[in-house]
Write an enzyme that holds these catalytic residues in place. Structure first.
Site, PDB file in Angstrom:
ATOM      1  N   ASN A  87      -1.399   5.946  -9.050  1.00 24.41           N
ATOM      2  CA  ASN A  87      -1.109   5.269 -10.310  1.00 24.41           C
ATOM      3  C   ASN A  87      -2.304   5.423 -11.245  1.00 24.41           C
ATOM      4  O   ASN A  87      -3.395   5.791 -10.814  1.00 24.41           O
ATOM      5  CB  ASN A  87      -0.865   3.780 -10.066  1.00 24.41           C
ATOM      6  CG  ASN A  87       0.502   3.501  -9.477  1.00 24.41           C
ATOM      7  OD1 ASN A  87       1.515   3.978  -9.994  1.00 24.41           O
ATOM      8  ND2 ASN A  87       0.525   2.744  -8.393  1.00 24.41           N
TER       9      ASN A  87
ATOM     10  N   CYS B 280       7.199   7.970  -5.932  1.00 28.20           N
ATOM     11  CA  CYS B 280       7.462   7.864  -7.367  1.00 28.20           C
ATOM     12  C   CYS B 280       8.643   8.790  -7.676  1.00 28.20           C
ATOM     13  O   CYS B 280       8.523  10.013  -7.519  1.00 28.20           O
ATOM     14  CB  CYS B 280       6.219   8.281  -8.162  1.00 28.20           C
ATOM     15  SG  CYS B 280       6.551   8.382  -9.929  1.00 28.20           S
ATOM     16  N   GLY B 281       9.751   8.229  -8.058  1.00 27.32           N
ATOM     17  CA  GLY B 281      10.961   9.017  -8.284  1.00 27.32           C
ATOM     18  C   GLY B 281      10.820   9.997  -9.433  1.00 27.32           C
ATOM     19  O   GLY B 281      11.172  11.178  -9.317  1.00 27.32           O
TER      20      GLY B 281
ATOM     21  N   ARG C 109       3.741  -1.678 -11.417  1.00 26.34           N
ATOM     22  CA  ARG C 109       2.533  -1.913 -10.627  1.00 26.34           C
ATOM     23  C   ARG C 109       1.637  -0.684 -10.757  1.00 26.34           C
ATOM     24  O   ARG C 109       2.117   0.454 -10.747  1.00 26.34           O
ATOM     25  CB  ARG C 109       2.991  -2.089  -9.160  1.00 26.34           C
ATOM     26  CG  ARG C 109       1.913  -2.302  -8.158  1.00 26.34           C
ATOM     27  CD  ARG C 109       2.494  -2.423  -6.757  1.00 26.34           C
ATOM     28  NE  ARG C 109       2.894  -1.132  -6.184  1.00 26.34           N
ATOM     29  CZ  ARG C 109       3.060  -0.884  -4.889  1.00 26.34           C
ATOM     30  NH1 ARG C 109       2.881  -1.855  -4.012  1.00 26.34           N
ATOM     31  NH2 ARG C 109       3.423   0.298  -4.451  1.00 26.34           N
TER      32      ARG C 109
ATOM     33  N   CYS D  50      11.257   4.423 -14.980  1.00 20.78           N
ATOM     34  CA  CYS D  50      10.760   4.373 -13.595  1.00 20.78           C
ATOM     35  C   CYS D  50      11.928   4.758 -12.682  1.00 20.78           C
ATOM     36  O   CYS D  50      12.948   4.042 -12.634  1.00 20.78           O
ATOM     37  CB  CYS D  50      10.247   2.977 -13.269  1.00 20.78           C
ATOM     38  SG  CYS D  50       9.761   2.811 -11.548  1.00 20.78           S
ATOM     39  N   GLY D  51      11.787   5.875 -11.975  1.00 15.80           N
ATOM     40  CA  GLY D  51      12.897   6.405 -11.171  1.00 15.80           C
ATOM     41  C   GLY D  51      13.278   5.514 -10.006  1.00 15.80           C
ATOM     42  O   GLY D  51      14.468   5.205  -9.812  1.00 15.80           O
ATOM     43  N   THR D  52      12.279   5.098  -9.217  1.00 20.88           N
ATOM     44  CA  THR D  52      12.594   4.228  -8.071  1.00 20.88           C
ATOM     45  C   THR D  52      13.106   2.872  -8.573  1.00 20.88           C
ATOM     46  O   THR D  52      13.916   2.223  -7.900  1.00 20.88           O
ATOM     47  CB  THR D  52      11.350   4.022  -7.168  1.00 20.88           C
ATOM     48  OG1 THR D  52      10.240   3.650  -7.996  1.00 20.88           O
ATOM     49  CG2 THR D  52      11.009   5.270  -6.383  1.00 20.88           C
TER      50      THR D  52
HETATM   51  N1  LIG Z   1       3.986   2.294 -10.031  1.00 22.79           N
HETATM   52  C1  LIG Z   1       4.729   2.488  -8.830  1.00 22.79           C
HETATM   53  C2  LIG Z   1       4.784   3.929  -8.394  1.00 22.79           C
HETATM   54  C3  LIG Z   1       5.417   4.837  -9.404  1.00 22.79           C
HETATM   55  C4  LIG Z   1       6.932   4.634  -9.592  1.00 22.79           C
HETATM   56  C5  LIG Z   1       7.492   5.639 -10.565  1.00 22.79           C
HETATM   57  N2  LIG Z   1       7.154   5.492 -11.915  1.00 22.79           N
HETATM   58  C6  LIG Z   1       8.918   6.055 -10.349  1.00 22.79           C
HETATM   59  O1  LIG Z   1       9.437   6.799 -11.207  1.00 22.79           O
HETATM   60  O2  LIG Z   1       9.504   5.753  -9.325  1.00 22.79           O
HETATM   61  C7  LIG Z   1       4.148   1.630  -7.690  1.00 22.79           C
HETATM   62  O3  LIG Z   1       2.914   1.530  -7.554  1.00 22.79           O
HETATM   63  O4  LIG Z   1       4.931   1.068  -6.933  1.00 22.79           O
END
Ligand SMILES: N[C@@H](CCC[C@H](N)C(=O)O)C(=O)O
Length: 287
Positions: free
Chosen positions: A80, A89-90, A216, A225-227
């Site tokens: 991050n 990270c999706g 986060r 944010c993909g996930t």
């Molecule tokens: N910030 C997240 C990790 C990154 C997630 C991302 N942006 C996505 O696209 O999934 C973490 O620390 O959990």
């Protein structure tokens, strides 16, 4: 500090870096197949290079490495922008897939090794589809108390932890105020959580989800944010609000499509991924 920056710069100055973006979630990528950069240097580079205005600017920094798993074609370490390592990270996976395929470093489709397991990646022109593992630790209807308010939230881990809460008018949701309260809430310690605000909307008789995410490790709202989109779709289906495939409209205005393989219990994430530029850095980018 100066010595640390000098030696990092000496190692980095002749390396090509790449800037990529997936639906407005942006990343700096460095090929590290020979293991030249340690995880500690990865953290330092993420903190330095991801800064807005003073450096390159990005939501995350990615080291591409040789995999350990025999089925994987490539591995990564994902950082991050605050230097913390995330399991998955999706959007980063989608952007990296497009880049590595463009550089002819992987076949299509291929497997990316992450701390959250092997991720199937398929490049379809400018769009990329990735398969996240089985969502876990689902908890519906948690009542969260903060100093002044109570929030009804839902939780699931789609590679990284996500809280989902529904908000009546998403455009006015106080994401930067409530996001950090939940992100650091006692219930999610020590790992913390990402926080997704969600509003189901209708178009042509079909329900889609409008989303805003407090991330986060970025410690701010990101454009996508993909996930988080996957967690939101999964929870919304569990609550009977939508059916697969689910369209998720991100803050950037781009649409992510989330689908579910019933048999394999796998979530798929698909959307646009862009190659922005390749570059070398001047030393000032690390100062
Ligand atoms: N910030 C997240 C990790 C990154 C997630 C991302 N942006 C996505 O696209 O999934 C973490 O620390 O959990």
């Amino acid at each position: 500090m100066n010595n640390e920056i000098n030696s990092l710069f000496l190692k980095l100055k002749d390396e090509t870096l790449y800037k990529v973006s997936a639906s407005g979630n942006d990343f700096i990528v460095l090929l590290n197949f020979e293991g030249k950069f340690t995880p500690e240097e990865g953290t330092a580079l993420a903190k330095r290079l991801c800064r807005d205005k003073f450096s390159v600017s990005a939501d995350g920094f990615i080291l591409i490495e040789r995999p350990l798993h025999p089925q994987a074609h490539v591995a990564w370490k994902f950082f991050n922008r605050d230097g913390s390592i995330a399991e998955m990270c999706g959007n980063g996976a989608r952007a990296v897939a497009r880049l590595l395929y463009h550089l002819e470093l992987v076949p299509n489709p291929f497997y990316l090794e992450t701390l959250a397991g092997l991720i199937f990646c398929q490049v379809k022109g400018e769009r990329v589809k990735v398969a996240l593992g089985k969502p876990r630790d689902l908890k519906l209807n948690l009542a969260l108390k903060s100093d002044y308010d109570m929030y009804l939230v839902h939780f699931v881990n789609t590679g990284v932890p996500h809280v989902v809460l529904f908000w009546e008018d998403i455009d006015t949701a106080p994401v930067e105020k409530i996001g950090p309260l939940i992100r650091y809430h006692e219930s999610f310690k020590p790992a913390g959580t990402n926080v997704n605000f969600l509003q189901p909307l209708e178009e042509d008789g079909k329900t889609y989800l409008k989303i805003r995410t407090y991330e986060r490790g970025v410690e701010a709202e990101t454009l996508a944010c993909g996930t988080g989109a996957c967690a939101s779709a999964f929870i919304s289906v569990e609550l009977g609000l939508v059916n697969y495939p689910v369209s998720v409209l991100t803050r950037s205005g781009e649409l992510l499509i989330i689908d579910w393989d019933e048999e394999k219990e796998i979530l798929y994430l698909e959307g646009q991924a862009s190659l922005i530029f390749k570059f070398n850095i001047y030393q000032d980018a690390l100062k």
